[in-house]
Design a protein around this motif. Structure first.
Motif, PDB file in Angstrom:
ATOM      1  N   MET A 179      39.495 -28.599 -64.899  1.00  0.00           N
ATOM      2  CA  MET A 179      38.585 -29.721 -64.873  1.00  0.00           C
ATOM      3  C   MET A 179      37.506 -29.426 -63.833  1.00  0.00           C
ATOM      4  O   MET A 179      37.806 -29.174 -62.678  1.00  0.00           O
ATOM      5  N   ASN A 180      36.272 -29.467 -64.266  1.00  0.00           N
ATOM      6  CA  ASN A 180      35.181 -29.172 -63.337  1.00  0.00           C
ATOM      7  C   ASN A 180      34.367 -30.436 -63.050  1.00  0.00           C
ATOM      8  O   ASN A 180      34.651 -31.515 -63.562  1.00  0.00           O
ATOM      9  N   ASP A 181      33.342 -30.262 -62.226  1.00  0.00           N
ATOM     10  CA  ASP A 181      32.540 -31.408 -61.795  1.00  0.00           C
ATOM     11  C   ASP A 181      31.805 -32.071 -62.955  1.00  0.00           C
ATOM     12  O   ASP A 181      31.662 -33.293 -62.980  1.00  0.00           O
ATOM     13  N   THR A 182      31.352 -31.284 -63.896  1.00  0.00           N
ATOM     14  CA  THR A 182      30.617 -31.833 -65.031  1.00  0.00           C
ATOM     15  C   THR A 182      31.495 -32.755 -65.869  1.00  0.00           C
ATOM     16  O   THR A 182      31.060 -33.840 -66.287  1.00  0.00           O
ATOM     17  N   GLN A 183      32.728 -32.360 -66.091  1.00  0.00           N
ATOM     18  CA  GLN A 183      33.639 -33.191 -66.873  1.00  0.00           C
ATOM     19  C   GLN A 183      33.977 -34.491 -66.151  1.00  0.00           C
ATOM     20  O   GLN A 183      34.071 -35.550 -66.775  1.00  0.00           O
ATOM     21  N   VAL A 184      34.142 -34.399 -64.845  1.00  0.00           N
ATOM     22  CA  VAL A 184      34.423 -35.605 -64.065  1.00  0.00           C
ATOM     23  C   VAL A 184      33.231 -36.558 -64.126  1.00  0.00           C
ATOM     24  O   VAL A 184      33.399 -37.773 -64.316  1.00  0.00           O
ATOM     25  N   LEU A 185      32.025 -36.016 -63.985  1.00  0.00           N
ATOM     26  CA  LEU A 185      30.838 -36.860 -64.047  1.00  0.00           C
ATOM     27  C   LEU A 185      30.658 -37.484 -65.424  1.00  0.00           C
ATOM     28  O   LEU A 185      30.226 -38.630 -65.532  1.00  0.00           O
ATOM     29  N   GLU A 186      30.987 -36.762 -66.480  1.00  0.00           N
ATOM     30  CA  GLU A 186      30.908 -37.321 -67.832  1.00  0.00           C
ATOM     31  C   GLU A 186      31.899 -38.475 -68.001  1.00  0.00           C
ATOM     32  O   GLU A 186      31.568 -39.497 -68.614  1.00  0.00           O
ATOM     33  N   MET A 187      33.105 -38.310 -67.458  1.00  0.00           N
ATOM     34  CA  MET A 187      34.101 -39.380 -67.551  1.00  0.00           C
ATOM     35  C   MET A 187      33.661 -40.611 -66.763  1.00  0.00           C
ATOM     36  O   MET A 187      33.779 -41.748 -67.248  1.00  0.00           O
ATOM     37  N   VAL A 188      33.143 -40.407 -65.572  1.00  0.00           N
ATOM     38  CA  VAL A 188      32.712 -41.530 -64.742  1.00  0.00           C
ATOM     39  C   VAL A 188      31.499 -42.218 -65.365  1.00  0.00           C
ATOM     40  O   VAL A 188      31.419 -43.454 -65.402  1.00  0.00           O
ATOM     41  N   THR A 189      30.572 -41.432 -65.888  1.00  0.00           N
ATOM     42  CA  THR A 189      29.395 -42.006 -66.550  1.00  0.00           C
ATOM     43  C   THR A 189      29.804 -42.817 -67.772  1.00  0.00           C
ATOM     44  O   THR A 189      29.294 -43.920 -68.002  1.00  0.00           O
ATOM     45  N   GLY A 190      30.722 -42.295 -68.554  1.00  0.00           N
ATOM     46  CA  GLY A 190      31.219 -43.027 -69.714  1.00  0.00           C
ATOM     47  C   GLY A 190      31.909 -44.319 -69.320  1.00  0.00           C
ATOM     48  O   GLY A 190      31.749 -45.350 -69.979  1.00  0.00           O
ATOM     49  N   ALA A 191      32.681 -44.270 -68.237  1.00  0.00           N
ATOM     50  CA  ALA A 191      33.371 -45.472 -67.766  1.00  0.00           C
ATOM     51  C   ALA A 191      32.378 -46.525 -67.281  1.00  0.00           C
ATOM     52  O   ALA A 191      32.520 -47.713 -67.595  1.00  0.00           O
ATOM     53  N   MET A 192      31.367 -46.102 -66.540  1.00  0.00           N
ATOM     54  CA  MET A 192      30.367 -47.039 -66.047  1.00  0.00           C
ATOM     55  C   MET A 192      29.559 -47.644 -67.199  1.00  0.00           C
ATOM     56  O   MET A 192      29.234 -48.835 -67.188  1.00  0.00           O
ATOM     57  N   PHE A 193      29.230 -46.830 -68.193  1.00  0.00           N
ATOM     58  CA  PHE A 193      28.516 -47.328 -69.363  1.00  0.00           C
ATOM     59  C   PHE A 193      29.371 -48.346 -70.113  1.00  0.00           C
ATOM     60  O   PHE A 193      28.875 -49.383 -70.562  1.00  0.00           O
ATOM     61  N   MET A 194      30.653 -48.066 -70.235  1.00  0.00           N
ATOM     62  CA  MET A 194      31.556 -48.986 -70.930  1.00  0.00           C
ATOM     63  C   MET A 194      31.683 -50.301 -70.166  1.00  0.00           C
ATOM     64  O   MET A 194      31.680 -51.379 -70.772  1.00  0.00           O
ATOM     65  N   VAL A 195      31.764 -50.240 -68.854  1.00  0.00           N
ATOM     66  CA  VAL A 195      31.851 -51.461 -68.044  1.00  0.00           C
ATOM     67  C   VAL A 195      30.589 -52.303 -68.228  1.00  0.00           C
ATOM     68  O   VAL A 195      30.656 -53.516 -68.415  1.00  0.00           O
ATOM     69  N   GLY A 196      29.440 -51.646 -68.211  1.00  0.00           N
ATOM     70  CA  GLY A 196      28.188 -52.373 -68.408  1.00  0.00           C
ATOM     71  C   GLY A 196      28.082 -52.978 -69.792  1.00  0.00           C
ATOM     72  O   GLY A 196      27.600 -54.108 -69.960  1.00  0.00           O
TER      73      GLY A 196
END
Length: 89
Positions: free
Chosen positions: A1-18
């Protein structure tokens, strides 16, 4: 798991929350402004007068859009679970 995958997961989570919280927050904002305007015009300063309409409005949004919200959340969760094997490898 690299930084890009973590950022994609966090971005997806934040988008879903919004996406899920947006309709509820917008309805509370619109109802709050309308009630505040009504209170200002009539000079009625009652705390429950601002709380109850927001509660009813948010309940109505949940009744109308709750199925869609649940579908979106479960779809995102399933996509996240399906992507786990590629994250570990």
């Amino acid at each position: 798991m690299n930084d890009t995958q973590v950022l994609e997961m966090v971005t997806g989570a934040m988008f879903m929350v919004g996406k899920l919280a947006g309709p509820l927050l917008i309805s509370a904002l619109v109802i709050g402004v309308a009630v505040s305007l009504l209170q200002t015009v009539t000079q009625i300063q009652e705390m429950t007068l601002s709380f109850v309409p927001k509660l009813v409005g948010m309940g109505a949004i949940l009744l109308v859009g709750g199925n869609w919200m649940l579908h979106e959340l479960t779809g995102w969760t399933m996509a996240l679970w399906n992507s786990l094997p590629s994250l570990v490898g």
